[in-house]
Scaffold this motif. Structure first.
Motif, PDB file in Angstrom:
ATOM      1  N   UNK A   1      17.119   7.569   5.208  1.00 17.75           N
ATOM      2  CA  UNK A   1      16.130   8.264   4.372  1.00 17.75           C
ATOM      3  C   UNK A   1      15.005   8.809   5.252  1.00 17.75           C
ATOM      4  N   UNK A   2      14.568   8.026   6.247  1.00 18.42           N
ATOM      5  CA  UNK A   2      13.514   8.486   7.161  1.00 18.42           C
ATOM      6  C   UNK A   2      13.982   9.699   7.949  1.00 18.42           C
TER       7      UNK A   2
ATOM      8  N   UNK B   1       0.856  -1.182   0.000  1.00 17.10           N
ATOM      9  CA  UNK B   1       0.000   0.000   0.000  1.00 17.10           C
ATOM     10  C   UNK B   1       0.892   1.232   0.000  1.00 17.10           C
ATOM     11  N   UNK B   2       0.348   2.332  -0.507  1.00 17.22           N
ATOM     12  CA  UNK B   2       1.080   3.589  -0.582  1.00 17.22           C
ATOM     13  C   UNK B   2       0.360   4.637   0.243  1.00 17.22           C
ATOM     14  N   UNK B   3       1.101   5.292   1.147  1.00 20.21           N
ATOM     15  CA  UNK B   3       0.521   6.382   1.939  1.00 20.21           C
ATOM     16  C   UNK B   3       1.394   7.614   1.765  1.00 20.21           C
ATOM     17  N   UNK B   4       0.760   8.790   1.831  1.00 20.29           N
ATOM     18  CA  UNK B   4       1.483  10.056   1.694  1.00 20.29           C
ATOM     19  C   UNK B   4       1.118  10.975   2.846  1.00 20.29           C
ATOM     20  N   UNK B   5       2.034  11.834   3.207  1.00 23.21           N
ATOM     21  CA  UNK B   5       1.806  12.812   4.263  1.00 23.21           C
ATOM     22  C   UNK B   5       3.127  13.329   4.788  1.00 23.21           C
ATOM     23  N   UNK B   6       3.074  14.008   5.934  1.00 23.36           N
ATOM     24  CA  UNK B   6       4.274  14.556   6.554  1.00 23.36           C
ATOM     25  C   UNK B   6       4.831  13.556   7.557  1.00 23.36           C
ATOM     26  N   UNK B   7       6.124  13.318   7.489  1.00 21.25           N
ATOM     27  CA  UNK B   7       6.765  12.357   8.389  1.00 21.25           C
ATOM     28  C   UNK B   7       7.019  13.017   9.738  1.00 21.25           C
ATOM     29  N   UNK B   8       6.486  12.403  10.814  1.00 22.71           N
ATOM     30  CA  UNK B   8       6.584  12.962  12.159  1.00 22.71           C
ATOM     31  C   UNK B   8       7.020  11.890  13.161  1.00 22.71           C
ATOM     32  N   UNK B   9       7.424  12.353  14.349  1.00 19.58           N
ATOM     33  CA  UNK B   9       7.668  11.508  15.522  1.00 19.58           C
ATOM     34  C   UNK B   9       8.543  10.299  15.221  1.00 19.58           C
ATOM     35  N   UNK B  10       9.675  10.545  14.603  1.00 20.71           N
ATOM     36  CA  UNK B  10      10.557   9.444  14.288  1.00 20.71           C
ATOM     37  C   UNK B  10      11.302   8.979  15.538  1.00 20.71           C
ATOM     38  N   UNK B  11      11.413   7.679  15.692  1.00 22.99           N
ATOM     39  CA  UNK B  11      12.165   7.070  16.786  1.00 22.99           C
ATOM     40  C   UNK B  11      13.149   6.084  16.148  1.00 22.99           C
ATOM     41  N   UNK B  12      14.404   6.497  16.043  1.00 22.80           N
ATOM     42  CA  UNK B  12      15.391   5.670  15.364  1.00 22.80           C
ATOM     43  C   UNK B  12      15.702   4.397  16.141  1.00 22.80           C
ATOM     44  N   UNK B  13      15.603   4.461  17.468  1.00 26.16           N
ATOM     45  CA  UNK B  13      15.857   3.254  18.266  1.00 26.16           C
ATOM     46  C   UNK B  13      14.765   2.216  18.052  1.00 26.16           C
TER      47      UNK B  13
END
Length: 336
Positions: A290-291, A249-261
């Motif tokens: 990239x994220x 599936x493909x979703x689009x939007x603004x990337x938020x609240x990233x947790x690299x751990x």
């Protein structure tokens, strides 16, 4: 265009005369009116640069630099030209290329992506700038040499050269009209192919970015020239979907609240009032960078949706590809 020695001497004389005129403006106009000096000097400077380029091409300087470079990268856009180009765009595109080659070299070295690359590998992937060409922005690049044993293991240098070759091979397919089956024959390892496509995708111009075309050429490009336009994004996405052979599936939007751990982030789509929680699988560590670059940007995420129908529970989207589309401001324009 200079075609013989007589024209060469005439061109050199013209350069001397133009330099004398510029020197006169520098003495007589600049101290009195700097703004007027800039206006009067600009066409003279442009003509000097053009004539010098013709001289360099005729005497072989341009060819010598071209042959020395492993790769030339040309960036084309409405506000990109040599002498007046945003440093943010130039440095970002050069770094995308460097990191892409480094990711492929790390995969060749270890068979996986994720552990921190060694300092030796980073040094071996740190492309050197050999020169610049006018007309948009063209930069000549060369992998670092190690005549004095800079790298402890000679295989590192060989792996980086192989990584650059694979990267350019994938980019050549992206810029061509060959079908996906041809790519699968040329790059038979599924995981390697997915990694290459994701890394090349970062170099493809964004839909709303300042770069409209990326051209790669030089002795390391088998076909002589590769052109990557915005239209190539759909081609890469289809190839990755075909490689994974999963229902995506493909979703689009603004990337938020990233947790690299925890390897998670959220995609918020203000236009539709939706929010998708996403997770990057351990085997896809190359997507973490990239994220991180996509934080607070509008992105497109391709992934697999896992649901527990017995508990009516939806798990995070298992990410397979992240495509950075533009800045967060693009999200508000979409929602209006």
């Amino acid at each position: 265009m200079i075609e013989n020695e007589e024209q060469l001497q005439q061109t050199r004389l013209a350069i001397i005369n133009l330099e004398s005129a510029l020197a006169s403006l520098n003495r007589e106009v600049l101290p009195i009116n700097p703004q007027r000096f800039i206006l009067m000097a600009e066409p003279v400077i442009d003509q000097i640069r053009e004539l010098r380029q013709q001289v360099e091409e005729y005497i072989g300087l341009t060819s010598a630099i071209s042959q020395e470079a492993d790769l030339w990268m040309r960036l084309q856009g409405p506000e990109i030209e040599l002498g007046d180009a945003p440093t943010s765009i130039i440095t970002a595109m050069l770094d995308i290329l460097r990191v892409g080659v480094q990711a492929v070299a790390e995969f060749l070295q270890r068979g996986v992506i994720g552990s921190r690359p060694t300092a030796e590998l980073k040094d071996a992937c740190d492309l050197r700038i050999l020169g610049w060409r006018p007309g948009s922005v063209q930069v000549g690049l060369k992998l670092p040499a190690s005549p004095l044993g800079l790298f402890e293991n000679d295989s590192v240098e060989a792996q980086v050269r192989e990584a650059l070759d694979l990267y350019l091979h994938a980019a050549d397919w992206v810029g061509s009209d060959r079908d996906t089956s041809a790519l699968e024959v040329e790059l038979q390892d599924d995981e390697q192919r997915r990694l290459l496509l994701n890394q090349v995708a970062r170099l493809v111009p964004r839909p709303r970015g300042g770069v409209e075309l990326v051209e790669l050429s030089g002795k390391s490009v088998r076909t002589g020239s590769i052109q990557l336009s915005r239209e190539a994004r759909a081609r890469i996405r289809n190839a990755i979907s075909h490689t994974l052979q999963e229902d995506l599936v493909l979703v689009e939007g603004v990337l938020r609240e990233i947790d690299l751990d925890q390897r998670t982030f959220i995609i918020r789509d203000l236009a539709h009032g939706t929010e998708n929680r996403c997770s990057i699988p351990p085997e896809y560590d190359d997507l973490l960078d990239i994220a991180r670059d996509g934080l607070d940007h509008r992105v497109a995420v391709l992934g697999m949706r896992v649901r527990d129908t017995s508990r009516h529970r939806a798990y995070p989207l298992q990410v397979k590809e992240i495509e950075i589309l533009g800045d967060e401001s693009d999200e508000s324009s979409v929602s209006q």
